[in-house]
Motif scaffolding. Structure first.
Motif, PDB file in Angstrom:
ATOM      1  N   SER A 260       0.876  -1.199  -0.028  1.00  0.00           N
ATOM      2  CA  SER A 260       0.143  -0.033   0.057  1.00  0.00           C
ATOM      3  C   SER A 260       0.736   1.232   0.047  1.00  0.00           C
TER       4      SER A 260
ATOM      5  N   PHE B  35       0.672   3.933  -2.586  1.00  0.00           N
ATOM      6  CA  PHE B  35      -0.687   4.571  -2.927  1.00  0.00           C
ATOM      7  C   PHE B  35      -1.261   5.676  -2.014  1.00  0.00           C
TER       8      PHE B  35
ATOM      9  N   VAL C  84      -6.411   5.717 -11.130  1.00  0.00           N
ATOM     10  CA  VAL C  84      -5.455   4.445 -11.112  1.00  0.00           C
ATOM     11  C   VAL C  84      -6.227   3.471 -11.685  1.00  0.00           C
TER      12      VAL C  84
ATOM     13  N   ARG D 184      -4.773   4.942   1.836  1.00  0.00           N
ATOM     14  CA  ARG D 184      -3.900   3.888   0.931  1.00  0.00           C
ATOM     15  C   ARG D 184      -4.218   2.268   1.285  1.00  0.00           C
TER      16      ARG D 184
END
Length: 273
Positions: free
Chosen positions: A164, A167, A177, A251
């Motif tokens: 993660s 992100f 995304v 995230r």
């Protein structure tokens, strides 16, 4: 269903010729790559460069769906072998966000930098710097950037959980995304068993796998290219899915959402006869 080709004198000799031709083409293209200005032109040339590798390796590409026209665009996908580094630029254009270790590979690191690849250190202690680098890189280019959130390749039996960290910058940003699921088949379109996929077509370290079959003989990157040339290649099918709504997610939620989308689609396609 097709079976994996058995290695013999003739297909080995043919693979040696193809492998030698590939390196000859690399050497002939190095002056061109050196002279290309970094940026959109050099990223475009990666498509030309990788086309030779796919042609000599016998890789066929089939794409279902279309990438978003929105920019900045980050595309996330599962990762089975080194051939994604060739198939994605040929199919879509664009460049990659890759792990820092590749930057030090002889020749590969220099060529990759020229082709717009952004190398990030994914160790937790370097997360802040990596995040800043990715954010700056993705936001300023006019082409898609591809990311493999698993952080490594797999045996193809499953999709590892997405990391993660990278992100973070997607939260409350204008970055779109888009998820893709990529799977391998024999050239005639028939499915490849998990055992054959792990033994012959995937490229991974046994120690990095959470489940599924292992490979009895781990190869180097170029050893894997040669092995695929012996086998005569395979088909890469790429399924592009719509960008999911990620607004308001942190995230970890983003990583979990994207992983579920990619993993569910991959398992559906992989198990389809």
């Amino acid at each position: 269903m097709m079976a994996v080709k058995k290695q013999n004198f003739f297909n080995t000799l043919f693979a040696i010729v193809k492998f030698g031709t590939f390196w000859l083409l690399v050497i002939l293209q190095l002056p061109i790559i050196f002279l290309l200005p970094r940026g959109r032109i050099s990223v475009w040339y990666m498509k030309v460069f990788m086309s030779f590798l796919l042609w000599l390796s016998g890789i066929k590409i089939i794409v279902h769906g279309k990438l978003s026209d929105h920019r900045p665009l980050m595309v996330v996908a599962n990762h089975i072998s080194i051939f994604e580094i060739a198939t994605f630029p040929v199919a879509f254009g664009g460049s990659f966000i890759a792990k820092k270790e590749m930057e030090n590979w002889p020749l590969v690191g220099w060529v990759s930098r020229k082709f717009g690849v952004v190398f990030v250190d994914r160790r937790p202690s370097h997360a802040k710097d990596a995040l800043k680098l990715v954010q700056e890189s993705v936001s300023k280019v006019s082409y898609p950037m591809f990311l493999f959130p698993e952080g490594t390749t797999t045996n193809g039996a499953y999709v590892k959980q997405f990391k993660s960290t990278l992100f973070n910058f997607v939260e409350n940003s204008d970055v779109v995304v888009q998820p893709m699921a990529m799977h391998y088949r024999f050239r005639d379109g028939s499915s490849i068993s998990d055992e054959d996929l792990a033994e012959h077509f995937a490229y991974f370290n046994n120690s990095n796998q959470d489940m599924g079959p292992s490979c009895s003989r781990e190869r180097s990157a170029f050893g894997q290219v040669f092995h695929i040339m012996v086998l005569g290649g395979f088909r890469v099918e790429i399924t592009v899915m719509p960008p999911p709504p990620l607004a308001g997610m942190d995230r970890k939620q983003i990583a979990e959402t994207l992983h579920k989308i990619v993993s569910d689609k991959y398992m559906e396609l992989k198990n389809k006869n």
